[in-house]
Design a protein around this motif. Structure first.
Motif, PDB file in Angstrom:
ATOM      1  N   TRP A  53     -14.847   3.034   6.652  1.00 57.97           N
ATOM      2  CA  TRP A  53     -13.393   3.071   6.562  1.00 57.97           C
ATOM      3  C   TRP A  53     -12.970   2.808   5.139  1.00 57.97           C
ATOM      4  O   TRP A  53     -13.729   2.329   4.314  1.00 57.97           O
ATOM      5  N   LYS A  54     -11.722   3.114   4.904  1.00 62.67           N
ATOM      6  CA  LYS A  54     -11.196   3.066   3.559  1.00 62.67           C
ATOM      7  C   LYS A  54      -9.891   2.307   3.599  1.00 62.67           C
ATOM      8  O   LYS A  54      -9.154   2.395   4.574  1.00 62.67           O
ATOM      9  N   TYR A  55      -9.606   1.576   2.566  1.00 65.65           N
ATOM     10  CA  TYR A  55      -8.307   0.890   2.528  1.00 65.65           C
ATOM     11  C   TYR A  55      -7.826   0.744   1.093  1.00 65.65           C
ATOM     12  O   TYR A  55      -8.231  -0.178   0.392  1.00 65.65           O
ATOM     13  N   PRO A  56      -6.988   1.635   0.622  1.00 70.63           N
ATOM     14  CA  PRO A  56      -6.435   1.474  -0.714  1.00 70.63           C
ATOM     15  C   PRO A  56      -5.201   0.569  -0.697  1.00 70.63           C
ATOM     16  O   PRO A  56      -4.410   0.627   0.248  1.00 70.63           O
TER      17      PRO A  56
ATOM     18  N   ASP B  51       0.857  -1.166   0.000  1.00 70.49           N
ATOM     19  CA  ASP B  51       0.000   0.000   0.000  1.00 70.49           C
ATOM     20  C   ASP B  51       0.895   1.217   0.000  1.00 70.49           C
ATOM     21  O   ASP B  51       2.105   1.106  -0.203  1.00 70.49           O
ATOM     22  N   VAL B  52       0.321   2.367   0.248  1.00 69.54           N
ATOM     23  CA  VAL B  52       1.077   3.596   0.031  1.00 69.54           C
ATOM     24  C   VAL B  52       2.296   3.685   0.952  1.00 69.54           C
ATOM     25  O   VAL B  52       3.287   4.328   0.624  1.00 69.54           O
ATOM     26  N   ILE B  53       2.268   3.002   2.081  1.00 64.48           N
ATOM     27  CA  ILE B  53       3.420   3.072   2.983  1.00 64.48           C
ATOM     28  C   ILE B  53       4.487   2.057   2.602  1.00 64.48           C
ATOM     29  O   ILE B  53       5.657   2.267   2.819  1.00 64.48           O
ATOM     30  N   GLY B  54       4.091   0.953   2.041  1.00 69.10           N
ATOM     31  CA  GLY B  54       5.094  -0.044   1.692  1.00 69.10           C
ATOM     32  C   GLY B  54       4.471  -1.429   1.703  1.00 69.10           C
ATOM     33  O   GLY B  54       3.246  -1.575   1.646  1.00 69.10           O
TER      34      GLY B  54
ATOM     35  N   ARG C 237      -4.251  -4.137   6.515  1.00 70.05           N
ATOM     36  CA  ARG C 237      -3.442  -3.874   7.712  1.00 70.05           C
ATOM     37  C   ARG C 237      -4.301  -3.859   8.970  1.00 70.05           C
ATOM     38  O   ARG C 237      -3.849  -4.206  10.040  1.00 70.05           O
ATOM     39  N   TYR C 238      -5.537  -3.391   8.817  1.00 73.09           N
ATOM     40  CA  TYR C 238      -6.441  -3.345   9.963  1.00 73.09           C
ATOM     41  C   TYR C 238      -7.794  -3.839   9.481  1.00 73.09           C
ATOM     42  O   TYR C 238      -8.089  -3.762   8.286  1.00 73.09           O
TER      43      TYR C 238
ATOM     44  N   VAL D 265       2.949  -4.894   2.643  1.00 70.44           N
ATOM     45  CA  VAL D 265       2.102  -5.379   3.731  1.00 70.44           C
ATOM     46  C   VAL D 265       2.442  -6.836   3.937  1.00 70.44           C
ATOM     47  O   VAL D 265       2.391  -7.631   3.000  1.00 70.44           O
TER      48      VAL D 265
END
Lengths: 724, 493
Positions: free
Chosen positions: B345-348, B314-317, B338-339, B319
Motif C-alpha cells: 500500500w501507499k500513503y503520500p 494529504d491530497v484530499i485535505g 488515514r488507514y 487529516v
C-alpha cells in the motif's frame, strides 16, 4: 463606510464560523464536481475545458462535460486564480474555490444595497438590506466557505441583474439595458436558475403593460435586454438554442413580440385619427392573437418548441415528480418546503416581508411593481421546492429592509412635533380651512409625540435585530457550516472528535487501487469519488441518464446472481456502500435504499418490486423479520456483511434503525470485502473475478467455507411424451 | 559521532558564479575511468570484520578492515566492489580511520568505468597516502536500501511477517583477504531459515547462532572477488517503510522572523502484501489482543524545540488524526495515516510547521547570514525509515546572494545541488532557492546539519515594501485620473 462594513461583515462572518470547526474543505456533493472541473480548467486551459469529454464518469458512456455544464463558476474562479498567480500570490486553487462563495456573498450585499436604494429614498434601507443579505440563513446556506456551487455566484448575479434592470427601466437607457443583458448572460453561464430571470422580467413588463404603464422606457429597456441577453445566453453550449425552442423561454419571446406590437400601435395612434384607430386596433389585435396562437400550436406540434420539461411540471404539481420522475423527487432539495423552514431560514424577516411589500403598494412606481411581482413569484416557488428558498431570500431581505427602515425613520428622529404648536397651527389652519371649505384636502398632522414611545419601539426593534443576528449565527454554525464529508461529534470530555471516514476510504481508493478501477456506488457519492478518490464511477450527481442510474439501482436491490452479471457487464471493480449502523449515521444507503428500488422499478417493473421490500404488515425492516428479497439484496448483504462479528454472538444491533440483527450474518459469494473505514461508514467491496475452476461463485464460496459440494441432481426438466 | 562528523565533513562551496559550477564538477560523485579498469592489487586485507545489521528495514553494513600496503609506492586509493544493483541502492557511505579519529576526511565516491559491468567500485581516497608496508584500520559504513523481500510474499493480516535477505558470507573485496568473519544482527532471535556452511577450524558448522546474532567465520585466506552467497529469513513484524520521495522545503523569512518547514512524503510499505483483503473486524479485534502488527499505524516526528503550527494534510485535505505537543522540552508531532498501511500500500502525505528564525538564523560579523537547519528530520521509528530520493529546497529571501552551503551528510549521497529562482508572495525578482538533491538516505542521518551562508543587502529587504507601496500608489493615481476624465458628450449650456 457602513456599506464597507456590511461587505466586510458578510464576507468575514462566514469563513470564521467555518474555520472554527473544520479546515478549508469543499462541502457536500456537487461542489466536488465543480472543484474537479475547475482543476481541469486550470490545468488544461479554456478550450480544452470547453471540449472536455470526461471518460471517468458514467462508465462506459462517459459524459460530454464541457457541453453539459454551466461554466460561469469555474471560469470565474479560474480567472481569479490566474490573476492572483500573475501577482505571484501562491494561492491554491482549492482555497480560491473554498472562499469564492463568501467573497461573492459580499458582492451580493452590495447589489442588494444598490437595488434597495432604487426602491426608496431612505438611505438606511439599503444598508439594512445589505446587512440582512449578509446574514440571512436562507442565503448563508449557499455562501459559506466551501459551498462551491453555482448558486454561490448566481445569487449575486441575480440581484445585480435585477438592479440593472430597474436602472434601465427607470432611465429608459440602452446602456443600462445592455449591462443588464451582459450580467444576464453571465448568469446564464452560471446557473440553471437563470430561467427565473427569463420569466420574471417579462412578467414584470407584462404587469406594467396591463396596468397601462407602457412607455418608451419600458420598450427600450426590455428590447435591449431581450435581444442582447438572448444572444449572450445562446453562446453557452449547454443552453444553445433552448431560448428559442423551449416553453420556459417562450414568455420572454412573447412579451418581446407584444411590446413590438404595442410600439407599432403607439406609432399608428399618433399617426391616424382616433376613430379609425379603434377599428384598426381590433382588427390588428385579433389577427395578431390568431396568428400567434396558430404559430405556437403548429410549432409545438411540429416539435420546434419543446413542451415543458419534467422539472418544470414539478413546480406546478408537487406530486408530479414522485410519480413520473423519482430521480428528481429523491433529492431532498427538491421536496416541497415545510413551513418551519421559512422561519428557520428567514426568521424575523418573514413577518417583515409583507410589511415591506405593503409599503411598496403605497408608492407603486414601476420598480415597486417589480418588488411586488418578484415577491409573489418568489414566494410561490419557495413554497414548492426547498432549494428555491434561495431565490426568495433577496426580495425578502429588500422588503424587510424597507419595512424596518420605514419604522426606524419614523421613530428614530429625536425631534418631536410640539403638540401646542401643532394645535396652534391646526387651529389656524382650521380657521383657514373653514374659510376655504377644503378641509378634506388638508392632511391632519401626524407624528409621534412621546419620547418614551419612540424609545420603546426603537429598543424593541433593536432587540429583534439582535435576536435575528443570534438566530443567524446559530443556524449557520449548526446547520450550514458542516461540510458533510467530515462529521463532528463530541467526546465525553467535551472535546471535538472528527469522524473522517469518507476521506479515509476515498484516500484508500485513490492510493491503493488501480488508476482505472471502476467504482459502483449510488449516485450521491459519484462526484465525491471523482473528486477525492479520482476513480471512474458508473453514475454521479449529474443525473443525466436515468436508465444507467436504474441499472445501478437494480444491481443494488437484486440478489447476487442477478447483480453479478450486471457488474461484470459494466466492468465494475469495486462497490462502495455507506453504512451508518454502527455509528447511528442517518444518511446511509439503507435509508436511501427505497429510492434505488423505486428508480429501478421504474425501468424494470417486472424484476424489481418495491412491495417485496416491505413485510406483509407494510414495515420496512432490516432485522430478522426482514423480507427475503430484502435479505438477499446486494445492498443489505454489503451493509451487514461481517457486521455481527463485531458483537458478541446474537447481539448485533443496527444503531441507526434500532434493530437487532439476526444471529447469522449474510454471506457474500461474488464480492469480497476490500476495505471498511474506521467507523464502518464506508464499506468497499471488490468484485470477484470469474472462478478459476469455472464453478459459479456461490458453490465456490460454499466450498471455501468448508461445505461439502451438494450433489447436484441433474435437472432433466419435466418429462414429456415423445411425439413423433 | 564527532569523528564521523569530521570525516564526513564535506565542504562544497557554491556561489552563483560560473567558477563555482566548474568547482562543483570537480567534486562530483563519480569519476570516469577506462572500461577495462581493474583495481590494482596494491593492498592486502590482513583482518576483516563484516557486520551486517538487518535490525531495521534497511541494511546497515560495517566493514572494519586492517589494510596493508604491499606495493612499493605509497598508495592513496582503496576500492570496494559492489554489484550494479547494490550500487543503485547504496547510500550513506562513510569511511573513517578506526585508530586515528583526527585523520582528515576520507572521500568515498562511485567510480564510473563501464555501465554494463556487473561489478562497480567505490573508491576511497585517503587524506594522506599510505606508505609501503604500512597498515591502517579502515571503518567503512554504508547502507543498502530496498534490501529485503517478504517471504511469504503475501500473508494474512494477523500473521507474522518474515523477510528474506541474501548476501555473501565472504566480504566482497577487491583485494586478498587473509582472515575474515561476517556477523549478522537480527531484530529478534526468531530466524527460521538461514544457509548453513561447512565449518573450519574448531567450528563444525557456520553460522554460529547467539541470540539474535549469526556469525559466519572466521574464514581463512580468500582471493580477491571471492563470494559465498548465503541467505537468511527472519521475523520482522514491523512495517517496512520506504519513502520513495521526500521533498523538504525550508523557507526563510527575514521580515516575518520565521522559518517554515514543509515536507512531502511519498510513502510505501514494502513488506508482505495481504493475502486476503483488509478486514476491519479482525483489525479492530487485533487492536486489543495482538497490537503488534506489520501495518504502519503511527509515526512520530520529534521536531526541534520551539516548533509551532504543525499541520498534517494529504491530497484530499487535512487529516484529523494527529497530535502535536510543543513545550519547552520537546516538540513532538504524532501522526496516524488515514488507514493502516499494509504491504504494497501507499500513503503520500504532507506535514509542515513553523519555527522562530532565531533558532536557526544568525548574523555574522561580516554582515552575512548563516542558516543552520537539520538536513533531514522525518519520523523516528523503531524500525527505521529509508529515503530513496530526497530533495531539500532552502528558499532564501528575495535578493539573497552569494549562497554557499555545507552539510554533514555523506558526500556520496548528494547527487546535485544548484540555485534556482522561486517566485511567490508578490515577488518581483523571485527568491533565491538552494536545491540539494540526495538519494538513499536513512533516518540515521536525521539531525545532520545543513549550513547555508548568504548575503542579504538592505536594499533587497526594502524592495518588496517599496514595490508594493509604489504599485498601490500607481493604482490610486490611475483611479484618480480615470475618475476625473469626462466621458460624456459636452452639453451645450
Amino acid at each position: 463606510m457602513s456599506l464597507g462594513f456590511c461587505f466586510q461583515s458578510s464576507f468575514s462572518a462566514n469563513p470564521i464560523l467555518l474555520f472554527a470547526g473544520f479546515e478549508s474543505i469543499i462541502h457536500e456533493f456537487d461542489p466536488w464536481f465543480n472543484f474537479r472541473a475547475t482543476k481541469y480548467l486550470v490545468a488544461n486551459g479554456f478550450y480544452n475545458f470547453w471540449d472536455w469529454f470526461d471518460d471517468r464518469t458514467w462508465h462506459p458512456l462517459g459524459r460530454v462535460t464541457g457541453g453539459t455544464l454551466y461554466p460561469g463558476l469555474m471560469v470565474t474562479s479560474g480567472v481569479i486564480y490566474h490573476a492572483l498567480r500573475a501577482l505571484t500570490i501562491p494561492v491554491d486553487i482549492r482555497n480560491v474555490c473554498v472562499l469564492l462563495a463568501p467573497g461573492f456573498s459580499g458582492l451580493t450585499a452590495i447589489a442588494a444595497y444598490l437595488l434597495t436604494n432604487e426602491m426608496t429614498p431612505s438611505p438606511s434601507a439599503g444598508l439594512l438590506a445589505a446587512l440582512f443579505m449578509g446574514i440571512a440563513p436562507g442565503y448563508i446556506s449557499r455562501s459559506v466557505a466551501g459551498s462551491y456551487d453555482n448558486e454561490a455566484i448566481a445569487i449575486f448575479l441575480l440581484v445585480f441583474t435585477f438592479y440593472l434592470w430597474i436602472k434601465a427601466l427607470k432611465q429608459g437607457s440602452m446602456l443600462w439595458g445592455a449591462l443588464c443583458a451582459l450580467f444576464y448572460g453571465y448568469m446564464v453561464a452560471s446557473w440553471g436558475g437563470y430561467a427565473f430571470i427569463t420569466c420574471l422580467l417579462p412578467l414584470h413588463a407584462f404587469v406594467l403593460v396591463c396596468m397601462g404603464r407602457y412607455s418608451t422606457r419600458l420598450y427600450v429597456a426590455y428590447t435591449t435586454w431581450y435581444a442582447l441577453g438572448t444572444l449572450a445566453s445562446m453562446q453557452i453550449p449547454f443552453v444553445g438554442f433552448l431560448p428559442v425552442k423551449t416553453s420556459e423561454h417562450m414568455p420572454a419571446l412573447g412579451i418581446f413580440g407584444f411590446l413590438q406590437l404595442l410600439a407599432f400601435l403607439d406609432y399608428v395612434r399618433s399617426a391616424i385619427p382616433s376613430r379609425q384607430f379603434q377599428t384598426f386596433l381590433w382588427l390588428f389585435a385579433g389577427a395578431a392573437f390568431g396568428l400567434g396562437l396558430l404559430g405556437l400550436v403548429i410549432a409545438t406540434s411540429a416539435g420546434f418548441i419543446a413542451p415543458w420539461s419534467g422539472r418544470f411540471y414539478s413546480l406546478f404539481d408537487t406530486g408530479y415528480a414522485k410519480i413520473h420522475i423519482p430521480i428528481i423527487a429523491s433529492v431532498s432539495e427538491h421536496q416541497p418546503t415545510a413551513w418551519p423552514a421559512f422561519f428557520f431560514d428567514l426568521n424575523m424577516l418573514i413577518w417583515l416581508f409583507p410589511v415591506g411589500v405593503y409599503l411598496c403598494f403605497q408608492q407603486l412606481a414601476d420598480e415597486h411593481v417589480f418588488i411586488v411581482v418578484y415577491a409573489l413569484f418568489g414566494s410561490y416557488f419557495a413554497g414548492v421546492m426547498v432549494r428555491l428558498m434561495l431565490t426568495l431570500t433577496p426580495v425578502v431581505c429588500i422588503a424587510a429592509a424597507i419595512a424596518v427602515s420605514a419604522l426606524l425613520d419614523t421613530y428614530l428622529s429625536v425631534k418631536s412635533p410640539k403638540p401646542e404648536e401643532n394645535q396652534a397651527v391646526e387651529g389656524a389652519e382650521g380657521k383657514k380651512a373653514a374659510k376655504s371649505g377644503l378641509k378634506a384636502t388638508n392632511k391632519p398632522v401626524v407624528g409621534v409625540y412621546t419620547t418614551w414611545g419612540k424609545g420603546m419601539i426603537v429598543s424593541a426593534l433593536a432587540v429583534y435585530l439582535l435576536l435575528f443576528v443570534l438566530h443567524c449565527t446559530w443556524v449557520t454554525s449548526n446547520a450550514y457550516s458542516s461540510p458533510s464529508v467530515v462529521l463532528a461529534s463530541r467526546l465525553p470530555d467535551g472535546s471535538q472528535h472528527i469522524i473522517d471516514d469518507y476521506r479515509e476510504a476515498y484516500q484508500w481508493l485513490r492510493q491503493n487501487t488501480r488508476e482505472d478501477a471502476k467504482i459502483m456506488s449510488w449516485w450521491d457519492y459519484g462526484y465525491q469519488i471523482g473528486g477525492m478518490a479520482d476513480r471512474p464511477t458508473l453514475v454521479d450527481n449529474n443525473t443525466w441518464n436515468n436508465t444507467h442510474i436504474a441499472t445501478v439501482g437494480k444491481a443494488m436491490s437484486s440478489s447476487e446472481e442477478v447483480s453479478y452479471p450486471i457488474m461484470r457487464q459494466h466492468e465494475v471493480d469495486y462497490v462502495l456502500v455507506v453504512f451508518g449502523g454502527l455509528l447511528g449515521y442517518s444518511g446511509d444507503d439503507i435509508n436511501k435504499f427505497l429510492w434505488m428500488v423505486r428508480i429501478a422499478e421504474g425501468i424494470w417493473p417486472e424484476e424489481v418490486s418495491e412491495r417485496a421490500f416491505f413485510t406483509p404488515r407494510g414495515e420496512y425492516r432490516v432485522d430478522g423479520e426482514a423480507t427475503e428479497t430484502m435479505k438477499n439484496s446486494l445492498m443489505y448483504k454489503m451493509s451487514y456483511y461481517n457486521y455481527n462479528n463485531l458483537f458478541p454472538a446474537g447481539q448485533a444491533v443496527d444503531r441507526m434503525r434500532g434493530a437487532r440483527l439476526p444471529e447469522v450474518g449474510p454471506t457474500l459469494s461474488t464480492l469480497e470485502e476490500a476495505f471498511t473505514s474506521e467507523n464502518w461508514i464506508i464499506r468497499i467491496y471488490k468484485v470477484k473475478d470469474l472462478d478459476n475452476l469455472g464453478r459459479d461463485h456461490s458453490s465456490a464460496a460454499a466450498f471455501e467455507r468448508g461445505h461439502k459440494k451438494k450433489k447436484v441432481t441433474k435437472k432433466r426438466g419435466p418429462r414429456v411424451l415423445r411425439v413423433d | 559521532m564527532k569523528t564521523s562528523a569530521v570525516f564526513s565533513t564535506f565542504l562544497s562551496l557554491l556561489s552563483l558564479g560560473s567558477a563555482a559550477s566548474s568547482e562543483r564538477k570537480s567534486s562530483s560523485t563519480s569519476t570516469t575511468l577506462p572500461a577495462t579498469f581493474k583495481p590494482p592489487q596494491v593492498f592486502k586485507n590482513s583482518n576483516l570484520v563484516h557486520v551486517i545489521s538487518v535490525e531495521k528495514n534497511y541494511v546497515k553494513e560495517n566493514i572494519n578492515v586492517l589494510i596493508e600496503n604491499i606495493d612499493k609506492t605509497a598508495q592513496d586509493e582503496y576500492f570496494v566492489p559492489f554489484t550494479a544493483d547494490q550500487m543503485s541502492r547504496l547510500g550513506g557511505v562513510e569511511v573513517k580511520d578506526r585508530k586515528d579519529s583526527s585523520a582528515g576526511p576520507f572521500i568515498a565516491e562511485a567510480v564510473e568505468f563501464d555501465q554494463e559491468s556487473d561489478i562497480q567500485y567505490l573508491r576511497i581516497r585517503f587524506p594522506k597516502p599510505l606508505a609501503p608496508g604500512a597498515s591502517q584500520t579502515l571503518g567503512i559504513t554504508y547502507y543498502l536500501l530496498k534490501a529485503y523481500k517478504p517471504l511469504p510474499a503475501s500473508i494474512k493480516q494477523e500473521e507474522q511477517q518474515y523477510l528474506f535477505f541474501s548476501f555473501s558470507a565472504y566480504c566482497p573485496s577487491a583485494y586478498t583477504t587473509s582472515k575474515q568473519k561476517t556477523e549478522v544482527k537480527f531484530p529478534t532471535s526468531n530466524i527460521p531459515d538461514y544457509t548453513k556452511l561447512p565449518g573450519s577450524g574448531d567450528v563444525k558448522e557456520f553460522p554460529q547462532k547467539q541470540g539474535s546474532k549469526l556469525t559466519y567465520g572466521p574464514f581463512d585466506e580468500k582471493p580477491a572477488g571471492a563470494t559465498q552467497p548465503v541467505s537468511v529469513r527472519f521475523e520482522f513484524n514491523k512495517p517496512v517503510t520506504h519513502v520513495s520521495r521526500l521533498e523538504r522545503d525550508i523557507e526563510v523569512s527575514h521580515w516575518g522572523g520565521n522559518v517554515a518547514f514543509e515536507e512531502r512524503y511519498t510513502l510505501h510499505h514494502r513488506g508482505a502484501n495481504l493475502s486476503a483483503l483488509f478486514n476491519r473486524v479482525k483489525w479492530q479485534q487485533a487492536q486489543y489482543y495482538q497490537p503488534n502488527t506489520f501495518a504502519l499505524k503511527e509515526m512520530k516526528f520529534p521536531l526541534r524545540v520551539g516548533s509551532a503550527d504543525a499541520y498534517y494534510t494529504d491530497v484530499i485535505g487535512n487529516v484529523s488524526t494527529s497530535r502535536f505537543r510543543s513545550n519547552k522540552r520537546e516538540a513532538l508531532l504524532e501522526i496516524k495515516p488515514r488507514y493502516p498501511v499494509f504491504g504494497g500500500w501507499k500513503y503520500p502525505f504532507t506535514i509542515g510547521w513553523n519555527s522562530d528564525a532565531k533558532n536557526f538564523l544568525r548574523k555574522t560579523a561580516t554582515g552575512g547570514f548563516v542558516l543552520n537547519v537539520p538536513f533531514l528530520e522525518g519520523p523516528r521509528q523503531q524500525e527505521g525509515v529509508e529515503y530513496e530520493q530526497v530533495q531539500v529546497r532552502v528558499i532564501l529571501p528575495e535578493g539573497a546572494e552569494n549562497v554557499k552551503y555545507h552539510t554533514t551528510i555523506p558526500t556520496q549521497s548528494i547527487i546535485e545541488a544548484g540555485v534556482e529562482i522561486h517566485r511567490t508572495y508578490l515577488d518581483t525578482l523571485g527568491r533565491t532557492a538552494l536545491v540539494i538533491k540526495a538519494r538513499n538516505l536513512l533516518d540515521d542521518f536525521r539531525g545532520r546539519e545543513l549550513t547555508v551562508t548568504y548575503d542579504y543587502p538592505l536594499m533587497a529587504s526594502l524592495r518588496k515594501p517599496l514595490v508594493i507601496f509604489g504599485s498601490a500608489m500607481a493604482v490610486f493615481v490611475g483611479a484618480w485620473v480615470v475618475g476625473n476624465l469626462e466621458l460624456k458628450f459636452a452639453t451645450r449650456k
